[in-house]
Every structure is written in C-alpha cells, then in structure tokens.
Scaffold this active site. Structure first.
Site, PDB file in Angstrom:
ATOM      1  CG  ASP A 197      -1.596   1.440   1.169  1.00  0.00           C
ATOM      2  OD1 ASP A 197      -2.324   1.126   0.190  1.00  0.00           O
ATOM      3  OD2 ASP A 197      -2.342   1.491   2.471  1.00  0.00           O
ATOM      4  CB  SER A 223      -6.205   2.883  -0.194  1.00  0.00           C
ATOM      5  OG  SER A 223      -4.465   2.709  -0.016  1.00  0.00           O
ATOM      6  CD  GLN A 275      -4.395   1.176  -2.946  1.00  0.00           C
ATOM      7  OE1 GLN A 275      -3.151   1.828  -3.420  1.00  0.00           O
ATOM      8  NE2 GLN A 275      -3.888   0.171  -2.255  1.00  0.00           N
TER       9      GLN A 275
END
Length: 296
Positions: free
Chosen positions: A212, A237, A287
């Site tokens: 991430d 995110s 993502q």
C-alpha cells in the site's frame, strides 16, 4: 537516520502485527504514529490478514485477499478485528475479517488460504531492472529532493514511518519531478530492514503492508503530480486485492513493478506484479484509490 533505526523499526512493526487475542475469533491491534492523521492502510490490511491467519491451520498459506477501506482509522485508538470462519474445505479455507473502531467498521477483508499442491505452471517474464544495491536508499532520495516537499518536516516523518522497510526507487518518485508527466509506470525494490522468522504468513503480511506504500505512484506520474507530500493531490486507498502465486521472503529483495491503466472520476487504478530477485512471479496486486486535485 542511525544504522539501528531500521532493525528497531522492524521490531516495532513485528510487535504491531502480533495481535492480542481477545476471544477465539476476536483480536486487537495497535497503530503507529502516522505521517498523516489516519492509520496507514497497509497496516490495517496486514493486521487483518494476521487475524485471519491466526484462525487457519499452519499447513495453509494465503493465496488471495480482497479488501475495502471504509473509514479513516484513528491512530490513537486500538482496532478490533473480528474473524468470521466462512469455510474450511479440504484444500481451501476462507475467512472474512471486519476491523472496527469507535463502534464502526473501518476496513473489510476477505482472504483465502490453500494447502500446497502441484499443478500446471507458467508465468510472465520479469521486467528489466537495475540491481537494488546500485540505487539510492529512500533516505538518500529524499535528501536529494528535500526542497520539493510542502512541509520541510515531511521527509523525516516519512522516513520514520518507512524505517522498517528498505525501499529503493528505480526512477525518481513522483515528488521529484512535479509538473513533468511521465509514463504511468514505477518500479521499486524493497525488503524488510532485517531478517524474519521462517513463517510464510508473516512474510505475506509484511508484503501486504508494503503493497500500500507506492502502488498509486504510477497514477501521479501520468499527470506530473507529486502527491499529498507536495500538496497537489488528496488521496486515500479505496479497495485492494492481492494474489500470492509463489513462495517468497519479505526479507529478501522483491521488485514491485507498478503501472496505472486508468484514472477517472476522482479515482485512480494501480496494478502491479511483485517478483523475487531471481525472476519468480510472487504476487499480483491491484488497488483503486481516491485521487483528487485540491480545490482553491
């Protein structure tokens, strides 16, 4: 930063991932002091995978996860992870985890675990990349471009937050060349700042943590934006998916090859492959995140 900063930070991170068991399917985790006023998403994802893995037999390792970031986490309060044992099959085990804070869900994870078995095998070729030892460390990179940050304290805060990971960009990161649109692709080598125990779940959780950190960089590169650190983008995110293909170690060099096929409607998509140093395709990551240009 001192030479002891990395190992000490890694020990602290491993302590954060060692969740407290409250009841059979309920765990509690703490948080780092964050660079931004919310819990780092990779930490929540890694802790949720730890919680799921604590309810699975040791002969099964994660092969996929799918997650949604629902609310910003409060770094000053613990997070409670509740595990739902969806299914225990002969080959696969499925778990659902909800992370709760202040009485509200902040994160949702579905994860699947598999017993190792033989099968058909092929993979894409690893892309070309320079050896990680030839690249600048994260600290050197930030010191080279320190004048680009909106706040002069940001580099030191970022380095403290990333100290558990040895992170090396192949090309200058987004904050280095603001206003210069580039190909929406980024490569980063990474490994933990110290050796780890031989626990496949732990290595998967640490790669989840790192996954991430930089994945949406490729979105920023396409538009010549530097990101939140230079104040020209607001981001967070939204959802995150990973598939674990082959064995790997998070304490050995891994190449994170990232690209962005699209950004639209205040969202940007990043997709990536993680390779071992010797060319094995270890993980695929996708993502989507909020990517907004500040108004005014």
């Amino acid at each position: 930063m001192s030479s002891d900063a990395g190992p000490a930070a890694l020990a602290n991170l491993l302590d954060l991932l060692d969740l407290e068991r409250v009841e059979e399917n309920i765990f509690r985790g703490r948080s780092h002091a964050s660079v931004i006023p919310r819990v780092f998403g990779g930490q929540v994802a890694a802790q949720a995978l730890v919680a799921a893995g604590r309810t699975v037999s040791a002969d099964r390792t994660p092969h996929s996860l799918h997650a949604y970031f629902l609310r910003a986490g409060d770094p000053g309060e613990p997070i409670v992870y509740t595990v739902d044992r969806i299914r225990d099959g002969r080959s696969f085990t499925t778990r659902r985890v909800v992370a709760v804070q202040h009485g509200e869900p902040v994160f949702h994870l579905s994860a699947s675990f598999q017993v190792y078995e033989e099968g058909l095998e092929h993979q894409v070729e690893m892309p070309a990349a320079p050896d990680p030892e030839t690249l600048r460390t994260d600290e050197d990179m930030m010191s080279w471009y320190t004048d680009r940050f909106e706040d002069p304290d940001i580099p030191a805060r970022l380095l403290r937050a990333r100290a558990a990971i040895d992170l090396r960009y192949v090309d200058p990161p987004p904050y280095a060349r603001v206003g210069e649109p580039r190909e929406p692709r980024s490569q980063v080598w990474f490994r933990t700042a110290g050796k780890l125990a031989d626990d496949p779940l732990l290595h998967a959780c640490l790669v989840t943590y790192v996954s991430d950190m930089t994945l949406l960089d490729s979105v920023l590169l396409a538009h010549g934006r530097g990101g939140w650190a230079v104040g020209d983008v607001v981001g967070a995110s939204l959802d995150h998916a990973m598939w674990f293909h082959r064995p790997f170690r998070a304490d050995e060099w891994l190449l994170y090859d990232q690209e962005s096929p699209s950004s639209y409607g205040g969202r940007g998509l990043g997709q990536a492959r993680i390779f071992t140093r010797y060319g094995g395709l270890a993980v695929t990551v996708i993502q989507e995140g909020v990517v907004r240009v500040p108004r005014g």
